[in-house]
Design an enzyme around this catalytic site. Structure first.
Site: not given
Length: 259
Positions: A3, A51
């Protein structure tokens, strides 16, 4: 899938090792970019965008996305790699330092001036210098019929939220993942909480959304389907939820704490 906080820390690690240094070798092990040689170019900076990772080298950018299995690792000259060589997709060498991108889900080399082709669609970056809470809230609320869970996962709304944070945010805000965004009372508060959660974890590799770093107590609901709620003791329920069939993600909730 890593993440936003993990990618942010990876970028910082890469930047600290490579920024300002001249590449003495480069090797891109994907057919489309195998002939590109960045030897002699200076690594200007390494940054994250949600990301996505951006190694800015000379006037070009090495854009990568880790997806599920990807990672960038640093090695000293002659040090044995911690993953098999056949998994390497990019190797950047600066003297005795080697940066290797393994199993990268996305890898491309493009002119830095054209980075928007790769990341221009992303919403406000939760860990970026350009974080815009008002714009993030506006984007989250732009589709009232979308569920809270899928709206949080949509990188066009917030750049950096993955499955862990989407589950945890729903729990902390006390909303079922299936609730439509149009029924969420405080969307700015949801965006602000996402920012605080990722920021709190941006400086450590061990993620915790509960404030407790002990094993088994680092998350409220994520990965805990069938276990008891840490807050009320109710058995946690779970399933899958997604906006598009075939792209569902695992979701867990407390039927007592969330409504």
């Amino acid at each position: 899938m890593p993440e936003g906080d993990t990618v942010y820390r990876t970028a910082r690690q890469q930047h600290d090792a490579l920024a300002g240094r001249v590449l003495t070798a480069s090797d891109f092990r994907v057919p489309a970019f195998a002939t590109i040689d960045l030897t002699g170019e200076t690594v200007r900076e390494v940054v994250s965008r949600g990301k996505h990772l951006l190694h800015r080298i000379g006037d070009r950018t090495v854009h990568s996305h880790l997806k599920m299995e990807g990672a960038w690792r640093l090695f000293r000259g002659g040090e044995r790699w911690t993953r098999p060589a056949h998994q390497a997709r990019a190797v950047l060498t600066a003297g005795e330092t080697q940066s290797v991108g393994f199993q990268l889900g996305v890898l491309e080399v493009l002119p830095t001036a054209e980075e928007d082709r790769a990341v221009g669609h992303l919403g406000p970056d939760l860990l970026g210098a350009d974080w815009d809470a008002d714009e993030a809230a506006r984007r989250l609320a732009s589709d009232p019929s979308a569920t809270v869970f899928t709206a949080l996962l949509d990188q066009r709304n917030l750049a950096g939220v993955g499955n862990v944070y989407a589950n945890e945010l729903c729990f902390v805000r006390g909303v079922l993942p299936t609730r439509p965004m149009g029924e969420v009372d405080d969307v700015p508060g949801l965006a602000a909480l996402a920012h605080r959660m990722l920021l709190a974890n941006s400086g450590r590799w061990t993620r915790s959304t509960t404030g407790d770093l002990r094993p088994g107590r680092r998350s409220w609901v994520y990965g805990r389907t069938g276990q008891t709620c840490l807050r009320c003791g109710t058995r946690l329920e779970g399933g899958e939820l997604g906006r598009v069939e075939g792209q569902e993600r695992v979701v867990t909730w407390c039927p007592s704490c969330q409504s």
